[in-house]
Design a protein around this motif. Structure first.
Motif, PDB file in Angstrom:
ATOM      1  N   UNK A  63      42.814  33.971  29.359  1.00  0.00           N
ATOM      2  CA  UNK A  63      43.896  34.837  29.818  1.00  0.00           C
ATOM      3  C   UNK A  63      44.987  33.969  30.417  1.00  0.00           C
ATOM      4  N   UNK A  64      46.204  34.104  29.890  1.00  0.00           N
ATOM      5  CA  UNK A  64      47.364  33.370  30.382  1.00  0.00           C
ATOM      6  C   UNK A  64      48.215  34.361  31.180  1.00  0.00           C
ATOM      7  N   UNK A  65      48.224  34.198  32.505  1.00  0.00           N
ATOM      8  CA  UNK A  65      48.915  35.123  33.391  1.00  0.00           C
ATOM      9  C   UNK A  65      50.416  34.876  33.381  1.00  0.00           C
ATOM     10  N   UNK A  66      51.215  35.915  33.674  1.00  0.00           N
ATOM     11  CA  UNK A  66      52.677  35.758  33.664  1.00  0.00           C
ATOM     12  C   UNK A  66      53.190  34.689  34.625  1.00  0.00           C
ATOM     13  N   UNK A  67      52.445  34.401  35.707  1.00  0.00           N
ATOM     14  CA  UNK A  67      52.918  33.409  36.684  1.00  0.00           C
ATOM     15  C   UNK A  67      52.509  31.980  36.331  1.00  0.00           C
ATOM     16  N   UNK A  68      51.925  31.786  35.148  1.00  0.00           N
ATOM     17  CA  UNK A  68      51.566  30.449  34.696  1.00  0.00           C
ATOM     18  C   UNK A  68      50.116  30.065  34.922  1.00  0.00           C
ATOM     19  N   UNK A  69      49.391  30.811  35.765  1.00  0.00           N
ATOM     20  CA  UNK A  69      47.975  30.518  35.975  1.00  0.00           C
ATOM     21  C   UNK A  69      47.178  31.037  34.781  1.00  0.00           C
ATOM     22  N   UNK A  70      45.932  30.646  34.703  1.00  0.00           N
ATOM     23  CA  UNK A  70      45.077  31.102  33.617  1.00  0.00           C
ATOM     24  C   UNK A  70      43.630  31.144  34.081  1.00  0.00           C
ATOM     25  N   UNK A  71      42.813  31.817  33.303  1.00  0.00           N
ATOM     26  CA  UNK A  71      41.374  31.828  33.555  1.00  0.00           C
ATOM     27  C   UNK A  71      40.674  32.000  32.216  1.00  0.00           C
ATOM     28  N   UNK A  72      39.432  31.593  32.174  1.00  0.00           N
ATOM     29  CA  UNK A  72      38.614  31.754  30.979  1.00  0.00           C
ATOM     30  C   UNK A  72      37.524  32.772  31.267  1.00  0.00           C
ATOM     31  N   UNK A  73      37.227  33.563  30.260  1.00  0.00           N
ATOM     32  CA  UNK A  73      36.214  34.601  30.372  1.00  0.00           C
ATOM     33  C   UNK A  73      35.269  34.458  29.184  1.00  0.00           C
ATOM     34  N   UNK A  74      33.981  34.401  29.446  1.00  0.00           N
ATOM     35  CA  UNK A  74      32.991  34.332  28.371  1.00  0.00           C
ATOM     36  C   UNK A  74      32.322  35.699  28.260  1.00  0.00           C
TER      37      UNK A  74
END
Length: 97
Positions: free
Chosen positions: A49-60
């Motif tokens: 997931x690429x968030x609008x504020x530039x951060x991201x996270x991965x989800x399995x």
């Protein structure tokens, strides 16, 4: 094997992750304002997931072992790093049967 996945992405506090790009190998989607998304990807694909504020996270998400073509993921929790490091791990919750 490709499957259609439907789920909701939230932060740990329950706030929906809106307007985030959701990517997996061979697929792309986007969350709506309530955090809901749909994507077609491999049944064991890791979602980013690429968030609008530039951060991201991965989800399995859990793999589909029953040969389903449509998988309800339930709510996936995104825990992005506050200092915008590349990726942090997200946890799955409330997926149901």
């Amino acid at each position: 094997r490709l499957v259609a996945m439907f789920g909701r992405l939230t932060f740990a506090n329950g706030q929906p992750v809106g307007s985030a790009q959701v990517r997996a190998e061979g697929g792309i989607g986007q969350t709506d304002d309530s955090g809901y998304f749909q994507i077609e990807a491999g049944d064991a694909a890791e979602l980013t997931a690429l968030l609008p504020d530039g951060r991201s996270c991965k989800v399995q998400p859990p793999g589909s072992s029953r040969g389903e073509q449509f998988v309800k993921l339930g709510t996936l929790v995104c825990n992005p790093s506050p200092d915008r490091q590349p990726f942090t791990t997200a946890l799955r919750s409330d997926a149901g049967p």
